[in-house]
Write a protein that holds these residues in place. Structure first.
Motif, PDB file in Angstrom:
ATOM      1  N   PRO A  58       0.831  -1.208   0.000  1.00 28.06           N
ATOM      2  CA  PRO A  58       0.000   0.000   0.000  1.00 28.06           C
ATOM      3  C   PRO A  58       0.864   1.257   0.000  1.00 28.06           C
ATOM      4  CG  PRO A  58      -0.844  -1.596   1.562  1.00 28.06           C
ATOM      5  CD  PRO A  58       0.481  -2.124   1.096  1.00 28.06           C
ATOM      6  N   GLY A  59       0.426   2.260  -0.746  1.00 27.82           N
ATOM      7  CA  GLY A  59       1.158   3.515  -0.805  1.00 27.82           C
ATOM      8  C   GLY A  59       0.844   4.408   0.390  1.00 27.82           C
ATOM      9  N   ARG A  60       1.633   5.459   0.538  1.00 27.86           N
ATOM     10  CA  ARG A  60       1.442   6.383   1.654  1.00 27.86           C
ATOM     11  C   ARG A  60       0.102   7.111   1.557  1.00 27.86           C
ATOM     12  NH1 ARG A  60       5.042  11.747   3.098  1.00 27.86           N
ATOM     13  NH2 ARG A  60       4.251  12.052   5.224  1.00 27.86           N
ATOM     14  N   LEU A  61      -0.220   7.627   0.361  1.00 36.24           N
ATOM     15  CA  LEU A  61      -1.490   8.330   0.183  1.00 36.24           C
ATOM     16  C   LEU A  61      -2.666   7.385   0.376  1.00 36.24           C
ATOM     17  CD1 LEU A  61      -0.586  10.458  -2.977  1.00 36.24           C
ATOM     18  CD2 LEU A  61      -0.634  11.213  -0.583  1.00 36.24           C
ATOM     19  N   GLU A  62      -2.548   6.173  -0.139  1.00 38.16           N
ATOM     20  CA  GLU A  62      -3.594   5.157   0.024  1.00 38.16           C
ATOM     21  C   GLU A  62      -3.856   4.891   1.503  1.00 38.16           C
ATOM     22  OE1 GLU A  62      -4.159   0.348  -0.893  1.00 38.16           O
ATOM     23  OE2 GLU A  62      -2.393   1.428  -1.609  1.00 38.16           O
ATOM     24  N   SER A  63      -2.797   4.807   2.289  1.00 35.06           N
ATOM     25  CA  SER A  63      -2.942   4.521   3.713  1.00 35.06           C
ATOM     26  C   SER A  63      -3.609   5.665   4.464  1.00 35.06           C
ATOM     27  CB  SER A  63      -1.563   4.233   4.322  1.00 35.06           C
ATOM     28  OG  SER A  63      -0.971   3.108   3.716  1.00 35.06           O
ATOM     29  N   ILE A  64      -3.400   6.889   3.995  1.00 30.75           N
ATOM     30  CA  ILE A  64      -3.997   8.051   4.648  1.00 30.75           C
ATOM     31  C   ILE A  64      -5.472   8.185   4.297  1.00 30.75           C
ATOM     32  CG2 ILE A  64      -3.978  10.585   4.759  1.00 30.75           C
ATOM     33  CD1 ILE A  64      -0.920  10.407   4.270  1.00 30.75           C
ATOM     34  N   GLU A  65      -5.796   8.125   3.003  1.00 27.98           N
ATOM     35  CA  GLU A  65      -7.177   8.332   2.555  1.00 27.98           C
ATOM     36  C   GLU A  65      -8.013   7.052   2.574  1.00 27.98           C
ATOM     37  OE1 GLU A  65      -8.821  11.124   0.991  1.00 27.98           O
ATOM     38  OE2 GLU A  65      -7.245  12.417   0.176  1.00 27.98           O
ATOM     39  N   LYS A  66      -7.324   5.899   2.677  1.00 24.52           N
ATOM     40  CA  LYS A  66      -7.995   4.593   2.587  1.00 24.52           C
ATOM     41  C   LYS A  66      -8.696   4.447   1.239  1.00 24.52           C
ATOM     42  CE  LYS A  66      -6.769   3.269   6.722  1.00 24.52           C
ATOM     43  NZ  LYS A  66      -5.783   4.332   7.013  1.00 24.52           N
ATOM     44  N   LEU A  67      -7.953   4.791   0.183  1.00 24.20           N
ATOM     45  CA  LEU A  67      -8.435   4.678  -1.191  1.00 24.20           C
ATOM     46  C   LEU A  67      -7.381   3.923  -1.997  1.00 24.20           C
ATOM     47  CD1 LEU A  67      -9.831   8.302  -1.755  1.00 24.20           C
ATOM     48  CD2 LEU A  67     -11.150   6.216  -1.299  1.00 24.20           C
ATOM     49  N   GLU A  68      -7.729   2.713  -2.411  1.00 28.59           N
ATOM     50  CA  GLU A  68      -6.780   1.825  -3.066  1.00 28.59           C
ATOM     51  C   GLU A  68      -6.229   2.397  -4.366  1.00 28.59           C
ATOM     52  OE1 GLU A  68      -8.193  -1.993  -4.820  1.00 28.59           O
ATOM     53  OE2 GLU A  68      -7.118  -2.902  -3.140  1.00 28.59           O
TER      54      GLU A  68
END
Length: 252
Positions: free
Chosen positions: A201-211
């Motif tokens: 998982p990417g950093r932005l994905e982990s923050i927004e919870k958007l795959e």
């Protein structure tokens, strides 16, 4: 291009237990979704990627095609990647969520066709215009910002683009639209899916919870098809009861 629709189907659901097996009009939610997906003209095949034998049994009961995927799959995209690994003759895989019994087959065709026409793109998806402040401010309504070539620049749960001058209400009425709601329907190239399944998982994905931000952050190209508003999927008991009434009538 050979195209396969894959419906990732998970038995458990935190908000509505075993919702894919709930019935309306004599059919399960999953069967309604499967039959809606079959109406897409572009698809050569429709397959359910199941996580549980009960899902497989349900699909078999109505004559559909299902494959039991690994318990190690962390997401629906991982399940589709597992199907893609076994089907090297398929070029485009379309992700249709199992809890979308009223999905429009024309939207499926639009998204898959867009990817086929854009050799520069790794993924195609869809979005509809937002014209109400309630949706703009709702974190459950995922927003997408697009460039002039319909390339996705960013996805967010926040109201983006943010109006520093406080003109969001006026911008909601702008033509062409400024604010777009992302619709969770995807078409992927096979090589992208195999890449994606092996990425953390990417950093932005982990923050927004958007795959989908995993792809954006890695520099992959996502193109977006503007479409009309889509029927609501089934997330809650109220959603299910409303769908049941639409199928069976107000006395249900």
């Amino acid at each position: 291009m050979k195209t396969m629709i894959v419906i990732p189907a998970r038995l458990a659901s935190s908000r509505l237990s075993e919702k894919l097996l709930l019935r309306a009009g004599g059919k399960s939610v999953l069967q309604h979704t499967y039959e809606a997906a079959q109406q897409a003209a572009i698809a050569d095949q429709v397959v359910v990627a199941a996580d549980d034998p009960r899902i497989v049994a349900e699909v078999n009961s109505f004559g559909g095609e299902a494959r039991l995927t690994s318990v190690s799959c962390q997401s629906g995209t991982d399940r589709i990647a597992e199907i893609a690994l076994l089907n090297d003759d398929v070029e485009i895989f379309v992700n249709v969520q199992g809890d979308e019994p009223e999905i429009d087959a024309q939207v499926i065709d639009t998204v898959a066709s867009l990817l086929a026409k854009r050799p520069d793109a790794d993924i195609a998806t869809a979005a509809c215009a937002i014209d109400a402040s309630e949706k703009l401010d709702d974190p459950a309504c995922v927003k997408v910002v697009m460039g002039s070539d319909h390339r996705a620049i960013y996805f967010s749960r926040a109201p983006v683009p943010y109006s520093r001058d406080g003109a969001a209400d006026a911008l909601l009425k702008a033509k062409p639209p400024v604010y777009w709601q992302h619709i969770g329907l995807y078409a992927y190239r096979r090589d992208f899916l195999l890449w994606f399944a092996n990425q953390p998982p990417g950093r932005l994905e982990s923050i927004e919870k958007l795959e989908q931000l995993r792809a954006v952050e890695a520099g992959k190209t996502i193109v977006v098809a503007p479409v009309g508003p889509s029927p609501r999927g089934i997330d809650t008991l109220d959603d299910y009861r409303a769908f049941q009434k639409r199928v069976e009538g107000p006395s249900s």
